[in-house]
Design a protein around this motif. Structure first.
Motif, short mmCIF file in Angstrom:
data_model
loop_
_atom_site.label_atom_id
_atom_site.label_comp_id
_atom_site.label_asym_id
_atom_site.label_seq_id
_atom_site.Cartn_x
_atom_site.Cartn_y
_atom_site.Cartn_z
N GLY A 1 57.30 68.68 46.43
CA GLY A 1 56.70 68.80 45.35
C GLY A 1 55.19 68.83 45.78
N ALA A 2 54.67 67.88 46.62
CA ALA A 2 53.30 67.82 47.09
C ALA A 2 52.89 69.13 47.91
N ALA A 3 53.90 69.52 48.84
CA ALA A 3 53.65 70.90 49.52
C ALA A 3 53.58 71.93 48.71
N ALA A 4 54.45 72.17 47.67
CA ALA A 4 54.05 73.15 46.79
C ALA A 4 52.97 73.17 45.98
N ALA A 5 52.50 72.01 45.50
CA ALA A 5 51.24 71.89 44.70
C ALA A 5 50.05 72.29 45.69
N LEU A 6 50.12 71.79 47.11
CA LEU A 6 49.07 72.08 47.88
C LEU A 6 48.89 73.61 48.21
N ASP A 7 49.95 74.19 48.17
CA ASP A 7 50.25 75.70 48.56
C ASP A 7 49.66 76.50 47.79
N LEU A 8 49.96 76.18 46.20
CA LEU A 8 49.36 76.94 45.11
C LEU A 8 47.91 76.61 44.89
N LEU A 9 47.41 75.51 45.18
CA LEU A 9 46.03 75.24 45.18
C LEU A 9 45.16 75.91 46.11
N ASP A 10 45.73 75.85 47.19
CA ASP A 10 45.00 76.98 48.43
C ASP A 10 45.06 78.16 47.92
N LYS A 11 46.00 78.82 47.22
CA LYS A 11 46.14 80.20 46.82
C LYS A 11 45.01 80.39 45.70
N GLY A 12 44.30 79.39 45.06
CA GLY A 12 43.68 79.36 43.89
C GLY A 12 43.84 78.89 42.53
N ALA A 13 45.05 78.66 42.47
CA ALA A 13 45.76 77.98 41.21
C ALA A 13 45.19 76.62 40.87
N ARG A 14 45.14 76.29 39.33
CA ARG A 14 44.72 75.08 39.20
C ARG A 14 46.12 74.12 38.82
N VAL A 15 46.20 73.08 39.20
CA VAL A 15 47.73 72.51 39.52
C VAL A 15 47.62 71.23 38.71
N ALA A 16 48.46 70.88 37.91
CA ALA A 16 48.99 69.68 37.26
C ALA A 16 50.26 68.90 37.89
N VAL A 17 50.23 67.73 38.07
CA VAL A 17 51.31 67.07 38.81
C VAL A 17 51.78 65.76 38.19
N LEU A 18 52.85 65.60 37.71
CA LEU A 18 53.38 64.27 36.99
C LEU A 18 54.28 63.81 38.11
N ASP A 19 54.17 62.55 38.50
CA ASP A 19 54.87 61.71 39.46
C ASP A 19 54.84 60.30 39.22
N LEU A 20 55.51 59.28 39.49
CA LEU A 20 55.73 58.14 39.54
C LEU A 20 54.58 57.71 40.59
N ASP A 21 54.13 58.23 41.79
CA ASP A 21 53.36 57.86 42.74
C ASP A 21 52.55 58.99 43.11
N CYS A 22 51.45 59.42 42.73
CA CYS A 22 50.74 60.50 43.25
C CYS A 22 49.62 60.15 44.43
N ALA A 23 49.80 58.76 44.78
CA ALA A 23 48.72 58.61 45.97
C ALA A 23 49.07 59.40 47.18
N PRO A 24 50.22 59.77 47.70
CA PRO A 24 50.41 60.67 49.08
C PRO A 24 49.88 61.93 48.57
N LEU A 25 49.73 62.47 47.55
CA LEU A 25 49.17 63.76 47.31
C LEU A 25 47.55 63.70 47.44
N THR A 26 47.14 62.45 46.59
CA THR A 26 45.90 62.31 46.54
C THR A 26 45.06 62.01 47.98
N GLN A 27 45.70 61.48 48.96
CA GLN A 27 45.37 61.33 50.27
C GLN A 27 45.14 62.21 50.92
N GLN A 28 46.06 63.53 50.90
CA GLN A 28 46.35 64.44 51.43
C GLN A 28 44.94 65.90 50.78
N LEU A 29 44.63 65.39 49.50
CA LEU A 29 43.60 66.13 48.87
C LEU A 29 42.06 65.66 49.38
#
Length: 250
Positions: free
Chosen positions: A18-46
């Motif tokens: 899920g994080a890989a897909a979110a990052l991929d879409l963000l990299d291509k210019g999309a605005r992305v919303a994520v719902l997850d119990l733990d968003c910390a790993p994605l936040t760290q990558q961002l």
């Protein structure tokens, strides 16, 4: 495959595929919303990508809670806008509670069905009417090659994820006349934290049965999701794409 001005939702997007897909879409210019119990790993990558972070709404919450899901989509629509792309990624097997079906418990089946099938139906029900009304939408559902291979020890997960395939086909036929495509991706052995929780004998058997001879990466799946969510995939709907190194071939 530009995604400028597109709004995407990724359920279970805090880590792994899920994080890989979110990052991929963000990299291509999309605005992305994520719902997850733990968003910390994605936040760290961002953290190293402030521009992408500014275009990513991260909401902690349980995707199996209907009230949480409804509130999340309401927030997305109010803060960002109507959803163009939905990646129903959230789901999991019984993991450490898994085992032979003849020794299994119904409480575990119900959990697996809820998190791996009903979450997909619930999120799709929430956004499909808007996509239909606007004449555009991309829904990509997460299934698994275990639904086709029928791995021992994954009976409940295979049942739930084959349910996703059937749901994908039916919804695709319903929405096709309205410019909305619905497809499913079915990963095999992918390097994620969740995958590491599979019993060693199950994981060993899966890798041994993979002709490519290795475990894939979350980015392998994210690339397929991006294509199915793109304008270029407008004539592809109701399909199931296995991303598993050839373990199962349709």
């Amino acid at each position: 495959m530009g995604f400028d001005q597109r709004i995407a939702v990724v359920t279970g997007g805090g880590q792994g595929i899920g994080a890989a897909a979110a990052l991929d879409l963000l990299d291509k210019g999309a605005r992305v919303a994520v719902l997850d119990l733990d968003c910390a790993p994605l936040t760290q990558q961002l953290a190293a990508h402030p521009d992408m972070a500014a275009r990513c709404l991260r909401v902690p919450g349980d995707c199996t809670d209907a009230a949480v899901v409804s509130a999340f989509f309401g927030q997305v629509e109010e803060d960002i806008g109507p959803v163009d792309i939905l990646f129903n990624n959230v789901g999991q097997s019984a993991r450490e509670r898994g085992g032979l079906f003849v020794e299994s418990q119904e409480t575990v089946w119900r959990f697996v069905l809820e998190v791996s099938l009903l979450t997909t139906m619930r999120a799709s029900r929430r956004i499909a009417p808007g996509m239909k009304a606007r004449g555009f939408g991309r829904i990509v559902n997460m299934s698994t090659d275990a639904a086709f291979a029928g791995d021992v020890g994954l009976a409940d997960y295979a049942a739930a994820k084959m349910g996703v395939v059937g749901f994908t086909r039916s919804l695709a036929r319903e929405l096709a006349p309205h410019g909305v495509t619905v497809n499913a991706v079915c990963p095999g052995a992918i390097r994620t934290r969740a995958h590491d929780k599979l019993k060693p004998e199950v994981l060993k058997r899966i890798v041994a049965d993979t002709p490519a001879g290795f475990v894939g990466s979350p980015q392998d799946v994210a690339a397929a999701v991006r294509f199915l969510a793109s304008e270029e995939a407008r004539f592809i709907t109701g399909q199931t794409l296995l991303i598993d190194g050839g373990r199962w071939m349709l």
